[in-house]
Design an enzyme around this catalytic site. Structure first.
Site, PDB file in Angstrom:
ATOM      1  N   PRO A   9       0.601  -1.319   0.015  1.00  0.00           N
ATOM      2  CA  PRO A   9       0.060   0.087  -0.019  1.00  0.00           C
ATOM      3  C   PRO A   9       0.781   1.266  -0.025  1.00  0.00           C
ATOM      4  O   PRO A   9       1.738   1.436   0.822  1.00  0.00           O
ATOM      5  CB  PRO A   9      -0.752  -0.079   1.373  1.00  0.00           C
ATOM      6  N   ARG A  17       4.784  10.842  -2.614  1.00  0.00           N
ATOM      7  CA  ARG A  17       4.687  10.769  -1.250  1.00  0.00           C
ATOM      8  C   ARG A  17       5.883  11.045  -0.534  1.00  0.00           C
ATOM      9  O   ARG A  17       6.947  10.394  -0.541  1.00  0.00           O
ATOM     10  CB  ARG A  17       4.176   9.216  -1.218  1.00  0.00           C
ATOM     11  N   ASN A  73       8.138  -5.204  -0.434  1.00  0.00           N
ATOM     12  CA  ASN A  73       8.028  -4.065   0.467  1.00  0.00           C
ATOM     13  C   ASN A  73       6.495  -4.051   0.896  1.00  0.00           C
ATOM     14  O   ASN A  73       5.463  -3.715  -0.157  1.00  0.00           O
ATOM     15  CB  ASN A  73       8.410  -2.819  -0.218  1.00  0.00           C
ATOM     16  N   HIS A  99      12.536  -2.084   2.782  1.00  0.00           N
ATOM     17  CA  HIS A  99      12.181  -1.155   3.070  1.00  0.00           C
ATOM     18  C   HIS A  99      12.913   0.100   2.519  1.00  0.00           C
ATOM     19  O   HIS A  99      14.063  -0.050   2.782  1.00  0.00           O
ATOM     20  CB  HIS A  99      11.875  -0.733   4.743  1.00  0.00           C
ATOM     21  N   ARG A 106      12.659   5.434  12.666  1.00  0.00           N
ATOM     22  CA  ARG A 106      11.526   6.452  12.603  1.00  0.00           C
ATOM     23  C   ARG A 106      10.422   5.828  13.849  1.00  0.00           C
ATOM     24  O   ARG A 106      10.996   5.529  14.829  1.00  0.00           O
ATOM     25  CB  ARG A 106      10.647   5.792  11.433  1.00  0.00           C
TER      26      ARG A 106
HETATM   27  C1  DQA Z   1       7.966   1.668   4.183  1.00  0.00           C
HETATM   28  C2  DQA Z   1       7.966   1.621   5.701  1.00  0.00           C
HETATM   29  C3  DQA Z   1       6.665   1.363   6.328  1.00  0.00           C
HETATM   30  O1  DQA Z   1       6.938   1.697   7.626  1.00  0.00           O
HETATM   31  C4  DQA Z   1       5.659   2.451   5.659  1.00  0.00           C
HETATM   32  O2  DQA Z   1       4.390   2.079   5.920  1.00  0.00           O
HETATM   33  C5  DQA Z   1       5.591   2.447   4.011  1.00  0.00           C
HETATM   34  C6  DQA Z   1       6.943   2.047   3.374  1.00  0.00           C
HETATM   35  C7  DQA Z   1       9.434   1.698   3.469  1.00  0.00           C
HETATM   36  O3  DQA Z   1       9.638   1.491   2.407  1.00  0.00           O
HETATM   37  O4  DQA Z   1       9.955   2.388   4.041  1.00  0.00           O
HETATM   38  O5  DQA Z   1       4.763   2.508   3.389  1.00  0.00           O
HETATM   39  O6  DQA Z   1       7.999   0.165   4.006  1.00  0.00           O
END
Ligand code: DQA
Length: 140
Positions: A9, A17, A73, A99, A106
């Site tokens: 998502p 984004r 991911n 990720h 974070r």
């Molecule tokens: C993510 C990290 C996740 O916490 C976040 O919800 C994402 C992107 C990343 O690629 O850093 O949608 O997976």
């Protein structure tokens, strides 16, 4: 070697984004670069993105018998989707969780992944390079 590269998502919003976190490349351009890279290393990639959990699960199921490995991911589903975790476990394939951002730097809710335990390994924090590193990890 066939590798399924799955994005969950909001990853269709890459480029727009939160670019300070996720970079300014679109998913389309990242996938185009990966397709070029895969050609040079003899990997056959299949790209898939969906925002809904069920669609991602169906695609993971389709990897059984069709792919040799998965790069995923799972976006925010990473942190709470037991259903995606179970789907990954059910296909019995090597899998790399990726990720773009370093989730450990974070918010605390991003520190835990429910899918890591069923993945072969995890790569995070190197921006779009994580996908290439994951392909290397599965294919070299
Ligand atoms: C993510 C990290 C996740 O916490 C976040 O919800 C994402 C992107 C990343 O690629 O850093 O949608 O997976």
């Amino acid at each position: 070697m066939k590798i399924y590269i799955i994005n969950g998502p909001n990853l269709d919003m890459l480029g727009l984004r939160e670019p300070e976190i996720y970079g300014s490349d679109t998913l389309e351009s990242i996938n185009a670069e990966l397709a070029d890279y895969c050609r040079t290393v003899g990997v056959q990639p299949t790209f898939y993105q969906a925002n809904s959990e069920g669609a991602i699960i169906d695609f993971i199921h389709s990897a059984r018998g069709s792919a040799d490995g998965i790069v995923i991911n799972a976006g925010a589903y990473t942190h709470y989707s037991i259903a995606i975790r179970d789907a990954l476990a059910s296909v019995e394939l090597p899998c790399v969780e990726v990720h773009l951002s370093n989730v450990h730097k974070r918010e605390e809710f991003r520190h835990h992944s429910v899918i890591s335990a069923v993945c072969t390994g995890v790569i995070c924090g190197f921006g779009k390079k994580v996908y290439r590193l994951a392909i290397d990890a599965l294919s070299l």
